[in-house]
Scaffold this motif. Structure first.
Motif, PDB file in Angstrom:
ATOM      1  N   GLU A  78     -32.868  75.182  47.055  1.00  0.00           N
ATOM      2  CA  GLU A  78     -31.418  75.217  46.928  1.00  0.00           C
ATOM      3  C   GLU A  78     -30.730  74.300  47.940  1.00  0.00           C
ATOM      4  O   GLU A  78     -29.864  73.503  47.583  1.00  0.00           O
ATOM      5  CB  GLU A  78     -30.885  76.639  47.110  1.00  0.00           C
ATOM      6  CG  GLU A  78     -31.467  77.647  46.167  1.00  0.00           C
ATOM      7  CD  GLU A  78     -32.711  78.337  46.694  1.00  0.00           C
ATOM      8  OE1 GLU A  78     -33.194  77.994  47.791  1.00  0.00           O
ATOM      9  OE2 GLU A  78     -33.206  79.234  46.009  1.00  0.00           O
ATOM     10  N   ARG A  79     -31.112  74.404  49.203  1.00  0.00           N
ATOM     11  CA  ARG A  79     -30.436  73.617  50.240  1.00  0.00           C
ATOM     12  C   ARG A  79     -30.740  72.137  50.106  1.00  0.00           C
ATOM     13  O   ARG A  79     -29.864  71.290  50.310  1.00  0.00           O
ATOM     14  CB  ARG A  79     -30.833  74.134  51.618  1.00  0.00           C
ATOM     15  CG  ARG A  79     -30.206  75.473  51.904  1.00  0.00           C
ATOM     16  CD  ARG A  79     -30.423  75.900  53.342  1.00  0.00           C
ATOM     17  NE  ARG A  79     -30.569  77.337  53.348  1.00  0.00           N
ATOM     18  CZ  ARG A  79     -31.603  78.003  53.807  1.00  0.00           C
ATOM     19  NH1 ARG A  79     -32.596  77.365  54.353  1.00  0.00           N
ATOM     20  NH2 ARG A  79     -31.656  79.303  53.752  1.00  0.00           N
ATOM     21  N   LYS A  80     -31.975  71.782  49.765  1.00  0.00           N
ATOM     22  CA  LYS A  80     -32.323  70.370  49.576  1.00  0.00           C
ATOM     23  C   LYS A  80     -31.560  69.786  48.397  1.00  0.00           C
ATOM     24  O   LYS A  80     -31.060  68.649  48.463  1.00  0.00           O
ATOM     25  CB  LYS A  80     -33.822  70.222  49.343  1.00  0.00           C
ATOM     26  CG  LYS A  80     -34.653  70.482  50.564  1.00  0.00           C
ATOM     27  CD  LYS A  80     -36.127  70.317  50.261  1.00  0.00           C
ATOM     28  CE  LYS A  80     -36.966  70.682  51.458  1.00  0.00           C
ATOM     29  NZ  LYS A  80     -38.408  70.574  51.166  1.00  0.00           N
ATOM     30  N   SER A  81     -31.457  70.549  47.315  1.00  0.00           N
ATOM     31  CA  SER A  81     -30.708  70.085  46.149  1.00  0.00           C
ATOM     32  C   SER A  81     -29.236  69.918  46.483  1.00  0.00           C
ATOM     33  O   SER A  81     -28.606  68.942  46.068  1.00  0.00           O
ATOM     34  CB  SER A  81     -30.860  71.069  44.996  1.00  0.00           C
ATOM     35  OG  SER A  81     -32.199  71.176  44.615  1.00  0.00           O
ATOM     36  N   ALA A  82     -28.683  70.845  47.246  1.00  0.00           N
ATOM     37  CA  ALA A  82     -27.273  70.749  47.647  1.00  0.00           C
ATOM     38  C   ALA A  82     -27.044  69.526  48.530  1.00  0.00           C
ATOM     39  O   ALA A  82     -26.038  68.829  48.384  1.00  0.00           O
ATOM     40  CB  ALA A  82     -26.846  72.019  48.368  1.00  0.00           C
ATOM     41  N   ASP A  83     -27.968  69.238  49.431  1.00  0.00           N
ATOM     42  CA  ASP A  83     -27.842  68.052  50.279  1.00  0.00           C
ATOM     43  C   ASP A  83     -27.881  66.770  49.453  1.00  0.00           C
ATOM     44  O   ASP A  83     -27.106  65.843  49.688  1.00  0.00           O
ATOM     45  CB  ASP A  83     -28.957  68.020  51.325  1.00  0.00           C
ATOM     46  CG  ASP A  83     -28.796  69.083  52.387  1.00  0.00           C
ATOM     47  OD1 ASP A  83     -27.668  69.614  52.547  1.00  0.00           O
ATOM     48  OD2 ASP A  83     -29.797  69.396  53.064  1.00  0.00           O
ATOM     49  N   LYS A  84     -28.771  66.710  48.473  1.00  0.00           N
ATOM     50  CA  LYS A  84     -28.852  65.524  47.616  1.00  0.00           C
ATOM     51  C   LYS A  84     -27.589  65.351  46.789  1.00  0.00           C
ATOM     52  O   LYS A  84     -27.096  64.237  46.630  1.00  0.00           O
ATOM     53  CB  LYS A  84     -30.073  65.619  46.698  1.00  0.00           C
ATOM     54  CG  LYS A  84     -31.377  65.424  47.430  1.00  0.00           C
ATOM     55  CD  LYS A  84     -32.559  65.506  46.484  1.00  0.00           C
ATOM     56  CE  LYS A  84     -33.869  65.353  47.237  1.00  0.00           C
ATOM     57  NZ  LYS A  84     -35.037  65.443  46.345  1.00  0.00           N
ATOM     58  N   LEU A  85     -27.054  66.456  46.254  1.00  0.00           N
ATOM     59  CA  LEU A  85     -25.815  66.380  45.480  1.00  0.00           C
ATOM     60  C   LEU A  85     -24.646  65.930  46.354  1.00  0.00           C
ATOM     61  O   LEU A  85     -23.806  65.147  45.921  1.00  0.00           O
ATOM     62  CB  LEU A  85     -25.497  67.728  44.844  1.00  0.00           C
ATOM     63  CG  LEU A  85     -26.403  68.152  43.690  1.00  0.00           C
ATOM     64  CD1 LEU A  85     -26.133  69.602  43.314  1.00  0.00           C
ATOM     65  CD2 LEU A  85     -26.204  67.241  42.491  1.00  0.00           C
ATOM     66  N   THR A  86     -24.608  66.405  47.598  1.00  0.00           N
ATOM     67  CA  THR A  86     -23.546  66.004  48.515  1.00  0.00           C
ATOM     68  C   THR A  86     -23.637  64.509  48.821  1.00  0.00           C
ATOM     69  O   THR A  86     -22.620  63.816  48.875  1.00  0.00           O
ATOM     70  CB  THR A  86     -23.631  66.820  49.816  1.00  0.00           C
ATOM     71  OG1 THR A  86     -23.539  68.207  49.484  1.00  0.00           O
ATOM     72  CG2 THR A  86     -22.508  66.455  50.769  1.00  0.00           C
ATOM     73  N   LYS A  87     -24.849  63.997  49.003  1.00  0.00           N
ATOM     74  CA  LYS A  87     -25.028  62.561  49.251  1.00  0.00           C
ATOM     75  C   LYS A  87     -24.587  61.722  48.062  1.00  0.00           C
ATOM     76  O   LYS A  87     -24.131  60.595  48.229  1.00  0.00           O
ATOM     77  CB  LYS A  87     -26.488  62.260  49.585  1.00  0.00           C
ATOM     78  CG  LYS A  87     -26.881  62.706  50.965  1.00  0.00           C
ATOM     79  CD  LYS A  87     -28.325  62.386  51.264  1.00  0.00           C
ATOM     80  CE  LYS A  87     -28.714  62.915  52.643  1.00  0.00           C
ATOM     81  NZ  LYS A  87     -30.148  62.671  52.929  1.00  0.00           N
TER      82      LYS A  87
END
Length: 71
Positions: free
Chosen positions: A16-25
């Motif tokens: 979840e957190r890795k996916s959220a970081d990628k989406l934010t980037k």
């Protein structure tokens, strides 16, 4: 007037957190609900950030984009 829609996306376990970081980037607004907990051991305390709803990332999408992709 542009409306924003909150869409949930299913992700793999513990991503979840890795996916959220990628989406934010990528410039996509998202939200992963988390909660901080304090775990106690006999010799120490540790602050843990836990995902409240596992395997779900909420994504904010423009109403126009959402309707165009889901029709």
């Amino acid at each position: 007037m542009t409306w924003l829609r909150l869409v949930s996306r299913y992700r793999g376990m513990n991503c979840e957190r890795k996916s959220a970081d990628k989406l934010t980037k990528l410039g996509i607004s998202n939200y992963v609900p988390t909660q901080e907990e304090i775990h106690l051991w006999s010799d120490r305390k540790k602050k843990i950030t836990r995902v409240v709803i596992p395997m779900i990332v909420f994504v904010f999408v423009d109403d126009i984009d959402f309707c165009a992709k889901n029709t």
